[in-house]
Scaffold this motif. Structure first.
Motif, PDB file in Angstrom:
ATOM      1  N   ASP A 115       0.875  -1.183   0.000  1.00  0.00           N
ATOM      2  CA  ASP A 115       0.000   0.000   0.000  1.00  0.00           C
ATOM      3  C   ASP A 115       0.907   1.226   0.000  1.00  0.00           C
ATOM      4  OD1 ASP A 115      -2.001   1.925   0.613  1.00  0.00           O
ATOM      5  OD2 ASP A 115      -1.738   1.575   2.776  1.00  0.00           O
ATOM      6  N   ALA A 116       1.154   1.796  -1.190  1.00  0.00           N
ATOM      7  CA  ALA A 116       2.110   2.892  -1.338  1.00  0.00           C
ATOM      8  C   ALA A 116       1.407   4.238  -1.439  1.00  0.00           C
ATOM      9  CB  ALA A 116       2.983   2.675  -2.578  1.00  0.00           C
ATOM     10  N   HIS A 117       2.086   5.273  -0.958  1.00  0.00           N
ATOM     11  CA  HIS A 117       1.517   6.623  -0.979  1.00  0.00           C
ATOM     12  C   HIS A 117       2.510   7.610  -1.578  1.00  0.00           C
ATOM     13  CE1 HIS A 117      -2.008   5.745   1.658  1.00  0.00           C
ATOM     14  NE2 HIS A 117      -1.226   4.706   1.930  1.00  0.00           N
ATOM     15  N   TYR A 118       2.023   8.437  -2.486  1.00  0.00           N
ATOM     16  CA  TYR A 118       2.784   9.444  -3.234  1.00  0.00           C
ATOM     17  C   TYR A 118       3.535   8.743  -4.367  1.00  0.00           C
ATOM     18  CZ  TYR A 118       4.688  14.134  -3.899  1.00  0.00           C
ATOM     19  OH  TYR A 118       4.986  15.376  -4.412  1.00  0.00           O
ATOM     20  N   PHE A 119       3.269   9.191  -5.591  1.00  0.00           N
ATOM     21  CA  PHE A 119       3.712   8.443  -6.761  1.00  0.00           C
ATOM     22  C   PHE A 119       5.207   8.494  -7.040  1.00  0.00           C
ATOM     23  CE2 PHE A 119      -0.359   7.144  -8.364  1.00  0.00           C
ATOM     24  CZ  PHE A 119      -0.047   6.147  -9.263  1.00  0.00           C
ATOM     25  N   TYR A 120       5.870   9.599  -6.607  1.00  0.00           N
ATOM     26  CA  TYR A 120       7.277   9.711  -7.004  1.00  0.00           C
ATOM     27  C   TYR A 120       8.120  10.357  -5.911  1.00  0.00           C
ATOM     28  CZ  TYR A 120      11.269  10.157 -10.080  1.00  0.00           C
ATOM     29  OH  TYR A 120      12.504  10.011 -10.645  1.00  0.00           O
ATOM     30  N   PRO A 121       9.178   9.704  -5.479  1.00  0.00           N
ATOM     31  CA  PRO A 121       9.692   8.423  -5.979  1.00  0.00           C
ATOM     32  C   PRO A 121       9.048   7.196  -5.339  1.00  0.00           C
ATOM     33  CG  PRO A 121      11.198   9.305  -4.358  1.00  0.00           C
ATOM     34  CD  PRO A 121      10.103  10.332  -4.504  1.00  0.00           C
ATOM     35  N   ASP A 122       8.228   7.416  -4.290  1.00  0.00           N
ATOM     36  CA  ASP A 122       7.724   6.325  -3.468  1.00  0.00           C
ATOM     37  C   ASP A 122       6.956   5.271  -4.261  1.00  0.00           C
ATOM     38  OD1 ASP A 122       8.084   8.898  -2.284  1.00  0.00           O
ATOM     39  OD2 ASP A 122       7.230   8.188  -0.421  1.00  0.00           O
ATOM     40  N   GLY A 123       5.978   5.721  -5.048  1.00  0.00           N
ATOM     41  CA  GLY A 123       5.146   4.785  -5.787  1.00  0.00           C
ATOM     42  C   GLY A 123       5.921   4.000  -6.828  1.00  0.00           C
ATOM     43  N   VAL A 124       6.844   4.668  -7.507  1.00  0.00           N
ATOM     44  CA  VAL A 124       7.665   3.979  -8.508  1.00  0.00           C
ATOM     45  C   VAL A 124       8.555   2.945  -7.830  1.00  0.00           C
ATOM     46  CG1 VAL A 124       9.416   4.259 -10.296  1.00  0.00           C
ATOM     47  CG2 VAL A 124       7.600   5.974 -10.059  1.00  0.00           C
ATOM     48  N   ALA A 125       9.161   3.328  -6.701  1.00  0.00           N
ATOM     49  CA  ALA A 125       9.987   2.386  -5.941  1.00  0.00           C
ATOM     50  C   ALA A 125       9.144   1.205  -5.460  1.00  0.00           C
ATOM     51  CB  ALA A 125      10.645   3.091  -4.755  1.00  0.00           C
ATOM     52  N   ALA A 126       7.935   1.482  -4.998  1.00  0.00           N
ATOM     53  CA  ALA A 126       7.049   0.414  -4.537  1.00  0.00           C
ATOM     54  C   ALA A 126       6.726  -0.554  -5.664  1.00  0.00           C
ATOM     55  CB  ALA A 126       5.762   1.011  -3.968  1.00  0.00           C
ATOM     56  N   MET A 127       6.540  -0.009  -6.869  1.00  0.00           N
ATOM     57  CA  MET A 127       6.240  -0.861  -8.016  1.00  0.00           C
ATOM     58  C   MET A 127       7.431  -1.749  -8.348  1.00  0.00           C
ATOM     59  SD  MET A 127       3.610  -1.436  -9.816  1.00  0.00           S
ATOM     60  CE  MET A 127       3.933  -3.165 -10.176  1.00  0.00           C
ATOM     61  N   LEU A 128       8.637  -1.214  -8.263  1.00  0.00           N
ATOM     62  CA  LEU A 128       9.848  -2.014  -8.479  1.00  0.00           C
ATOM     63  C   LEU A 128       9.938  -3.129  -7.432  1.00  0.00           C
ATOM     64  CD1 LEU A 128      12.390   0.882  -9.200  1.00  0.00           C
ATOM     65  CD2 LEU A 128      11.522  -0.774 -10.877  1.00  0.00           C
ATOM     66  N   LEU A 129       9.606  -2.804  -6.191  1.00  0.00           N
ATOM     67  CA  LEU A 129       9.639  -3.795  -5.121  1.00  0.00           C
ATOM     68  C   LEU A 129       8.540  -4.833  -5.297  1.00  0.00           C
ATOM     69  CD1 LEU A 129      10.337  -1.308  -2.207  1.00  0.00           C
ATOM     70  CD2 LEU A 129      11.903  -3.087  -2.997  1.00  0.00           C
ATOM     71  N   GLY A 130       7.370  -4.391  -5.751  1.00  0.00           N
ATOM     72  CA  GLY A 130       6.284  -5.329  -5.997  1.00  0.00           C
ATOM     73  C   GLY A 130       6.665  -6.353  -7.050  1.00  0.00           C
ATOM     74  N   ARG A 131       7.336  -5.885  -8.093  1.00  0.00           N
ATOM     75  CA  ARG A 131       7.809  -6.792  -9.136  1.00  0.00           C
ATOM     76  C   ARG A 131       8.821  -7.795  -8.554  1.00  0.00           C
ATOM     77  NH1 ARG A 131       7.739  -4.970 -14.758  1.00  0.00           N
ATOM     78  NH2 ARG A 131       5.553  -4.511 -15.191  1.00  0.00           N
ATOM     79  N   HIS A 132       9.725  -7.281  -7.729  1.00  0.00           N
ATOM     80  CA  HIS A 132      10.799  -8.121  -7.182  1.00  0.00           C
ATOM     81  C   HIS A 132      10.250  -9.195  -6.246  1.00  0.00           C
ATOM     82  CE1 HIS A 132      14.915  -9.051  -5.924  1.00  0.00           C
ATOM     83  NE2 HIS A 132      14.454  -9.102  -4.681  1.00  0.00           N
ATOM     84  N   PHE A 133       9.288  -8.832  -5.406  1.00  0.00           N
ATOM     85  CA  PHE A 133       8.756  -9.772  -4.412  1.00  0.00           C
ATOM     86  C   PHE A 133       7.450 -10.426  -4.853  1.00  0.00           C
ATOM     87  CE2 PHE A 133      11.510  -7.018  -1.833  1.00  0.00           C
ATOM     88  CZ  PHE A 133      12.247  -7.976  -1.145  1.00  0.00           C
ATOM     89  N   ASN A 134       7.030 -10.150  -6.077  1.00  0.00           N
ATOM     90  CA  ASN A 134       5.801 -10.730  -6.629  1.00  0.00           C
ATOM     91  C   ASN A 134       4.583 -10.407  -5.755  1.00  0.00           C
ATOM     92  OD1 ASN A 134       4.284 -12.153  -8.546  1.00  0.00           O
ATOM     93  ND2 ASN A 134       4.481 -14.074  -7.412  1.00  0.00           N
ATOM     94  N   LYS A 135       4.426  -9.123  -5.436  1.00  0.00           N
ATOM     95  CA  LYS A 135       3.299  -8.662  -4.635  1.00  0.00           C
ATOM     96  C   LYS A 135       2.525  -7.591  -5.400  1.00  0.00           C
ATOM     97  CE  LYS A 135       4.631 -10.933  -0.882  1.00  0.00           C
ATOM     98  NZ  LYS A 135       3.873 -12.073  -0.318  1.00  0.00           N
TER      99      LYS A 135
END
Length: 395
Positions: A115-135
């Motif tokens: 559950d990420a808040h604020y798109f940049y850089p937080d949301g983009v970083a969260a999306m990278l992490l979601g890809r890495h951990f398959n979440k």
């Protein structure tokens, strides 16, 4: 449901007011009993002794770990290069957070969703992490991350990539949802989850005598305006100070801190209204509610706002508002009981709106009733519905 809330916008012991709206929303969500949450709130790494970094050095004082409202919050460090690191910030943040999140999972908290808040850089970083951990990842847009940052080529491109690949996108107002759709994001994916207000914390005084006593305690006399927010150009405090030239019997209190303090103090002296302006500094919400309730009107002259929580906080205390017509603000100030929207964002426009508000003689009880329509219940239910849909689809 097990959530991992991810955002640099989250309070810590050193900066207790920073991103408090994210914490408040999460606190109400957890109170529903339907979710469990942990928080990863990255903090830029800076040596605490490096005075040359100015305000950045304060980040170094944030604790590595704390418990806030019963929720475990981690403040892991990530490298940040001031002024020149904007385009690589999401990658640096994500790389630094991988071992942190890997450890969280290894210790038994295998969360369902980020559950990420604020798109940049937080949301983009969260999306990278979601890809890495398959979440799956849900990103909430909150203001300048959509109203300003997409104007920059590379951040704009990364924001759109994150939005396109997120399992869900939230916005705190309809105006931001419309803007996201105009950026090319699938409309079916974007849900408005507006902020609410804590109606127990922010409430009117118990009668006129109690309000008069608090005004005396706070040394407030005559018609008094209150402005709350960072002392930064975007908040337009200079316009509110300038309005005093057109409001000879009004005084102004400004709560907040920031880089504009000396300039605003100099402006008040230049306009010869410094005897009617009080700079309160930053105030915790437990104190701020007294100022809201004691003031006669709250003024917000911002040039940009996603969803301005201070407006609802003031209304919940029974104090109507004057605000600029920007982004989500007309959705907050949508009735005469709430206050008045400026017709023009200028010192004269602020003054005209204040005069209109005074002429309307809005009852404080009516302003409170209006605010009661903005509890956190609807937002909590909206989040639960969104998260369940995503997890039901993914599992």
């Amino acid at each position: 449901m097990k959530l991992l809330t991810f955002s640099t916008l989250f309070p810590n012991a050193e900066r207790p007011g920073h991103g408090i709206f994210v914490e408040t929303r999460l606190r109400h969500l957890v109170a529903s009993g339907q979710v469990e949450a942990r928080v990863v709130a990255p903090v830029p790494w800076f040596p605490s002794s490096a005075a040359r970094f100015g305000s950045y050095a304060r980040f170094a004082k944030a604790p590595a770990k704390e418990v806030r409202s019963g929720i475990e919050v981690l403040h892991p460090r990530y490298p940040l290069i001031p002024k020149v690191g904007m385009t690589i910030a999401p990658w640096l943040m994500a790389q630094a957070m991988k071992p942190v999140i890997r450890k969280i999972i290894a210790q038994g908290y295998d969360f369902d969703l980020i559950d990420a808040h604020y798109f940049y850089p937080d949301g983009v970083a969260a999306m990278l992490l979601g890809r890495h951990f398959n979440k799956p990842v849900v990103i909430t847009a909150r203001g300048s991350d959509i109203t300003l940052l997409p104007q920059y080529r590379l951040p704009g491109k990364m924001i759109r990539w994150a939005a396109d690949n997120a399992a869900g996108v939230g916005t705190v107002c309809e105006a931001l949802r419309t803007e996201m759709i105009s950026l090319g994001v699938d409309a079916a994916k974007v849900v408005t989850l507006r902020n609410g207000v804590d109606l127990e914390l922010f409430r009117p005084f118990a009668g006129a005598d109690a309000r008069a006593a608090m005004r005396a305690q706070l040394q407030i006399k005559g018609f008094t305006l209150l402005s709350v927010g960072n002392l930064a150009p975007v908040k337009g405090h200079d316009l509110t100070i300038g309005a005093l030239q057109h409001l000879p019997d009004a005084s102004l209190m400004i709560a907040g801190s920031g880089p504009e303090l000396q300039r605003l103090q100099a402006l008040a002296r230049e306009l010869k209204v410094d005897d009617r302006v009080r700079f309160l500094g930053p105030r915790p919400q437990s104190e701020l509610r007294h100022y809201y309730g004691a003031a006669d009107a709250m003024v917000l002259s911002s040039s940009r706002e996603g969803w301005a929580n201070v407006l609802l906080e003031s209304m919940a205390c029974g104090t109507p508002v004057v605000a600029s017509k920007v982004w989500g603000t007309p959705e907050v100030v949508a009735h005469a009981d709430a206050g008045v929207l400026m017709q023009e964002r200028s010192a004269a426009g602020v003054a005209a709106a204040v005069q209109a508000l005074r002429a309307a003689s809005t009852e404080r009880a009516a302003t409170r009733r209006y605010a009661e329509g903005f509890s956190w219940d609807a937002t909590t239910q909206g989040q639960l519905t969104l998260f369940r849909r995503i997890l039901g689809k993914d599992h």
